[in-house]
Design a protein around this motif. Sequence first.
Motif, PDB file in Angstrom:
ATOM      1  N   GLU A 168       0.795  -0.997   0.108  1.00  0.00           N
ATOM      2  CA  GLU A 168       0.184   0.056  -0.155  1.00  0.00           C
ATOM      3  C   GLU A 168       0.653   1.202   0.106  1.00  0.00           C
ATOM      4  OE1 GLU A 168      -2.362   0.971   3.627  1.00  0.00           O
ATOM      5  OE2 GLU A 168      -4.074   0.327   2.487  1.00  0.00           O
ATOM      6  N   PRO A 169       0.638   2.405  -0.553  1.00  0.00           N
ATOM      7  CA  PRO A 169       1.200   3.656  -0.743  1.00  0.00           C
ATOM      8  C   PRO A 169       1.798   4.050   0.746  1.00  0.00           C
ATOM      9  CG  PRO A 169      -0.457   4.006  -2.297  1.00  0.00           C
ATOM     10  CD  PRO A 169      -0.867   2.662  -1.217  1.00  0.00           C
ATOM     11  N   SER A 170       3.043   4.555   0.754  1.00  0.00           N
ATOM     12  CA  SER A 170       3.530   5.106   1.744  1.00  0.00           C
ATOM     13  C   SER A 170       4.557   6.104   1.525  1.00  0.00           C
ATOM     14  CB  SER A 170       4.134   4.031   2.840  1.00  0.00           C
ATOM     15  OG  SER A 170       5.006   4.705   3.963  1.00  0.00           O
ATOM     16  N   THR A 171       4.674   7.295   2.119  1.00  0.00           N
ATOM     17  CA  THR A 171       6.173   8.106   1.935  1.00  0.00           C
ATOM     18  C   THR A 171       6.700   7.914   3.409  1.00  0.00           C
ATOM     19  OG1 THR A 171       5.115   9.472   0.300  1.00  0.00           O
ATOM     20  CG2 THR A 171       6.939  10.443   1.622  1.00  0.00           C
ATOM     21  N   ARG A 172       6.125   8.520   4.273  1.00  0.00           N
ATOM     22  CA  ARG A 172       6.992   8.685   5.549  1.00  0.00           C
ATOM     23  C   ARG A 172       7.342   7.140   6.414  1.00  0.00           C
ATOM     24  NH1 ARG A 172       4.407  12.701   4.935  1.00  0.00           N
ATOM     25  NH2 ARG A 172       2.916  11.247   4.036  1.00  0.00           N
ATOM     26  N   THR A 173       6.367   6.398   6.344  1.00  0.00           N
ATOM     27  CA  THR A 173       6.757   4.946   7.140  1.00  0.00           C
ATOM     28  C   THR A 173       7.732   4.432   6.211  1.00  0.00           C
ATOM     29  OG1 THR A 173       4.378   4.866   7.814  1.00  0.00           O
ATOM     30  CG2 THR A 173       5.787   2.944   8.182  1.00  0.00           C
ATOM     31  N   ARG A 174       7.770   4.046   5.009  1.00  0.00           N
ATOM     32  CA  ARG A 174       8.462   3.308   4.330  1.00  0.00           C
ATOM     33  C   ARG A 174       9.987   3.979   4.070  1.00  0.00           C
ATOM     34  NH1 ARG A 174      10.611   2.832  -0.769  1.00  0.00           N
ATOM     35  NH2 ARG A 174       9.151   4.263  -1.683  1.00  0.00           N
ATOM     36  N   MET A 209       6.047  -4.556   7.250  1.00  0.00           N
ATOM     37  CA  MET A 209       5.262  -4.919   6.196  1.00  0.00           C
ATOM     38  C   MET A 209       3.720  -3.714   6.337  1.00  0.00           C
ATOM     39  SD  MET A 209       3.239  -8.298   5.774  1.00  0.00           S
ATOM     40  CE  MET A 209       4.669  -9.063   4.751  1.00  0.00           C
ATOM     41  N   ARG A 210       3.577  -3.375   5.388  1.00  0.00           N
ATOM     42  CA  ARG A 210       2.086  -2.463   5.258  1.00  0.00           C
ATOM     43  C   ARG A 210       1.437  -3.172   4.355  1.00  0.00           C
ATOM     44  NH1 ARG A 210       1.108   3.836   4.710  1.00  0.00           N
ATOM     45  NH2 ARG A 210       1.827   3.608   6.721  1.00  0.00           N
ATOM     46  N   HIS A 211       0.134  -3.194   4.849  1.00  0.00           N
ATOM     47  CA  HIS A 211      -0.771  -4.109   3.714  1.00  0.00           C
ATOM     48  C   HIS A 211      -2.283  -3.397   3.928  1.00  0.00           C
ATOM     49  CE1 HIS A 211      -2.698  -7.592   1.675  1.00  0.00           C
ATOM     50  NE2 HIS A 211      -1.462  -8.105   1.821  1.00  0.00           N
ATOM     51  N   GLN A 251      -4.476  -0.929  12.554  1.00  0.00           N
ATOM     52  CA  GLN A 251      -3.679  -0.435  13.684  1.00  0.00           C
ATOM     53  C   GLN A 251      -2.263   0.099  12.617  1.00  0.00           C
ATOM     54  OE1 GLN A 251      -2.958  -0.724  17.273  1.00  0.00           O
ATOM     55  NE2 GLN A 251      -4.485  -2.332  17.663  1.00  0.00           N
ATOM     56  N   HIS A 252      -1.567   1.094  13.261  1.00  0.00           N
ATOM     57  CA  HIS A 252      -0.331   1.597  12.609  1.00  0.00           C
ATOM     58  C   HIS A 252       0.644   1.671  13.716  1.00  0.00           C
ATOM     59  CE1 HIS A 252       2.536   3.428  10.159  1.00  0.00           C
ATOM     60  NE2 HIS A 252       1.551   4.424   9.525  1.00  0.00           N
ATOM     61  N   PRO A 253       1.123   0.842  14.555  1.00  0.00           N
ATOM     62  CA  PRO A 253       1.683   0.644  15.812  1.00  0.00           C
ATOM     63  C   PRO A 253       3.096   1.641  15.518  1.00  0.00           C
ATOM     64  CG  PRO A 253       2.047  -1.446  14.853  1.00  0.00           C
ATOM     65  CD  PRO A 253       0.913  -0.876  14.141  1.00  0.00           C
ATOM     66  N   THR A 254       4.000   1.749  14.582  1.00  0.00           N
ATOM     67  CA  THR A 254       5.123   2.510  14.544  1.00  0.00           C
ATOM     68  C   THR A 254       4.596   4.050  14.244  1.00  0.00           C
ATOM     69  OG1 THR A 254       5.560   2.134  12.282  1.00  0.00           O
ATOM     70  CG2 THR A 254       6.539   0.596  13.536  1.00  0.00           C
ATOM     71  N   GLN A 255       3.690   4.438  13.912  1.00  0.00           N
ATOM     72  CA  GLN A 255       3.029   5.703  14.084  1.00  0.00           C
ATOM     73  C   GLN A 255       2.861   6.031  15.403  1.00  0.00           C
ATOM     74  OE1 GLN A 255       2.916   8.125  11.402  1.00  0.00           O
ATOM     75  NE2 GLN A 255       2.623   9.490  13.269  1.00  0.00           N
ATOM     76  N   THR A 256       2.256   5.120  16.212  1.00  0.00           N
ATOM     77  CA  THR A 256       1.893   5.315  17.794  1.00  0.00           C
ATOM     78  C   THR A 256       3.136   5.381  18.323  1.00  0.00           C
ATOM     79  OG1 THR A 256      -0.210   4.082  17.568  1.00  0.00           O
ATOM     80  CG2 THR A 256       0.512   4.704  19.514  1.00  0.00           C
ATOM     81  N   HIS A 281       0.155  15.598  13.723  1.00  0.00           N
ATOM     82  CA  HIS A 281      -0.718  15.254  12.658  1.00  0.00           C
ATOM     83  C   HIS A 281       0.131  13.932  11.970  1.00  0.00           C
ATOM     84  CE1 HIS A 281      -2.660  14.342   8.722  1.00  0.00           C
ATOM     85  NE2 HIS A 281      -3.339  15.286   8.930  1.00  0.00           N
ATOM     86  N   PRO A 282      -0.270  12.874  11.953  1.00  0.00           N
ATOM     87  CA  PRO A 282       0.552  11.528  11.404  1.00  0.00           C
ATOM     88  C   PRO A 282       0.981  12.122   9.999  1.00  0.00           C
ATOM     89  CG  PRO A 282      -1.607  11.008  11.254  1.00  0.00           C
ATOM     90  CD  PRO A 282      -1.721  12.388  11.895  1.00  0.00           C
ATOM     91  N   LEU A 283       0.510  12.857   9.231  1.00  0.00           N
ATOM     92  CA  LEU A 283       0.620  13.113   7.839  1.00  0.00           C
ATOM     93  C   LEU A 283       0.490  11.716   7.027  1.00  0.00           C
ATOM     94  CD1 LEU A 283       3.893  15.429   8.245  1.00  0.00           C
ATOM     95  CD2 LEU A 283       1.466  16.322   8.159  1.00  0.00           C
ATOM     96  N   PRO A 284       0.179  12.136   5.740  1.00  0.00           N
ATOM     97  CA  PRO A 284       0.155  13.135   5.053  1.00  0.00           C
ATOM     98  C   PRO A 284      -1.127  14.255   5.158  1.00  0.00           C
ATOM     99  CG  PRO A 284      -0.640  11.531   3.652  1.00  0.00           C
ATOM    100  CD  PRO A 284      -0.275  10.867   4.717  1.00  0.00           C
ATOM    101  N   ARG A 285      -1.171  15.376   5.257  1.00  0.00           N
ATOM    102  CA  ARG A 285      -2.115  16.250   5.333  1.00  0.00           C
ATOM    103  C   ARG A 285      -2.815  16.411   3.707  1.00  0.00           C
ATOM    104  NH1 ARG A 285       0.054  22.373   6.702  1.00  0.00           N
ATOM    105  NH2 ARG A 285       2.133  21.978   5.320  1.00  0.00           N
TER     106      ARG A 285
HETATM  107  N1   CP Z   1       2.066   8.717   8.625  1.00  0.00           N
HETATM  108  C1   CP Z   1       2.065   7.849   7.514  1.00  0.00           C
HETATM  109  O1   CP Z   1       1.808   6.591   7.795  1.00  0.00           O
HETATM  110  O2   CP Z   1       2.616   8.296   6.392  1.00  0.00           O
HETATM  111  P1   CP Z   1       2.572   7.358   5.187  1.00  0.00           P
HETATM  112  O3   CP Z   1       1.394   6.832   4.873  1.00  0.00           O
HETATM  113  O4   CP Z   1       3.275   8.403   4.100  1.00  0.00           O
HETATM  114  O5   CP Z   1       3.816   6.354   5.434  1.00  0.00           O
END
Ligand code: CP
Length: 303
Positions: free
Chosen positions: A47-53, A100-102, A128-133, A261-265
Motif C-alpha cells: 500500500e502507498p507510503s512516504t513517511r513510514t517506508r 510490512m504494510r498491507h 493499527q499503525h503501531p510505529t506511527q503510535t 498530525h501523522p501526515l500526509p495532510r
Molecule cells: N504517517 C504515515 O503513515 O504516512 P505514510 O502513509 O506516508 O507512510
Amino acid sequence: MRHLMSPLDFTTQELDRLFDLANDIEHNKEKYAHACDGKILATCFYEPSTRTRLSFESAMTRLGGRVIGFSDAGSSSASKGESVSDTIRVISCYADICAMRHPKEGAPMVAMERSLIPVINAGDGGHQHPTQTLTDLLTIRSLKGSLGGFTIGLCGDLKFGRTVHSLIHALVRYEDIRFLFISPEELKVPDYITEMLKNKDIPYEEVTSLEDVMPRLDLLYMTRVQKERFFNEEDYIRLKDFYILDTAKMELAKPDMLVLHPLPRVNEISVEVDSDPRAAYFKQAQYGVYVRMALILTLLELA
Ligand code: CP
C-alpha cells in the motif's frame, strides 16, 4: 524472537526504555552509525507510503544496515497471486527484519506466524499503525515532558483513521488522560473504542465543533479524511474539508498546545499554521526516524 503488531505488544516500561534509546540516538547519532552493520531490513509495502517506508529505510541506513524491498504490490509476486505467508517465508531468507504494510487488516499478523525474522506492522488497513503510535508517543513525551496529565483532542476521520485507533489504545495505559473526539457524525470513533473507554472509566466526549473545544486542549491530533477507505466518492467529497485548522482557530488555543498530525495532510491544516511554534507535525516526522532506529535495534536484540 519479538515482533511488533500493536503498540500494546510493549509494556509501558519497555516503551520507556525504547523512548530513552530513541532520545539517546537523537543526541548521539555517531554512536549508533554502525550498530546494524551487515544487517538487512526488508520493506514490504503493499500500500502507498512516504513517511513510514522512507523513515524505516532512513533508520536502517543511519544504523549502518542495508534495505531491500518493494513499495507497490504490483511490482511484487503478489500480483501473480503469491500469499503473504509464502512471501514472508522467502523474505526470511533474504533479510534480518521486515516492515510490512498491507491494505488487509491482520495481514502482518499472518506474516508474523510464518516468519523466521521479526515482523513489524507498518499499517494494516483501517486497523493499527503501531510505529506511527510509537512516533506519536515519543513526540508527546519529548515535547511535553510526560505521557500523562493532559487533554487530547483527536479531530477528523476517527472512523477509518488507524493512527487514531492505535494512539487511543496506547494512551489509555497512562494516568490522567482525557479524550475529546471531534468528528462529523459519519466519521465518529468506532463503538468498540468508546466501549473500551467506558469499561476503563476514562473520560471522553464526542463533539462536532473544533472551535468550541480548542481552549481546553493540551494536544490536538489532526487527521485527514481517509479517501482510500470510502466506498462512495460523494461522501468523501462532502466530508473531506469538514475541518480546516487555520490561524484564526489557533488563536483560540492555549499558548503551549501542540498540534500533531501523522501526515500526509490534504487540506485539514492550512500551510499558514506551519510557522506557528505549536505546530509539531514535522518534528513528529523526525521523531519517527529515531523511534524506528530504536525499534530495529530492540527487535534485533542489538540494544
Ligand atoms: N504517517 C504515515 O503513515 O504516512 P505514510 O502513509 O506516508 O507512510
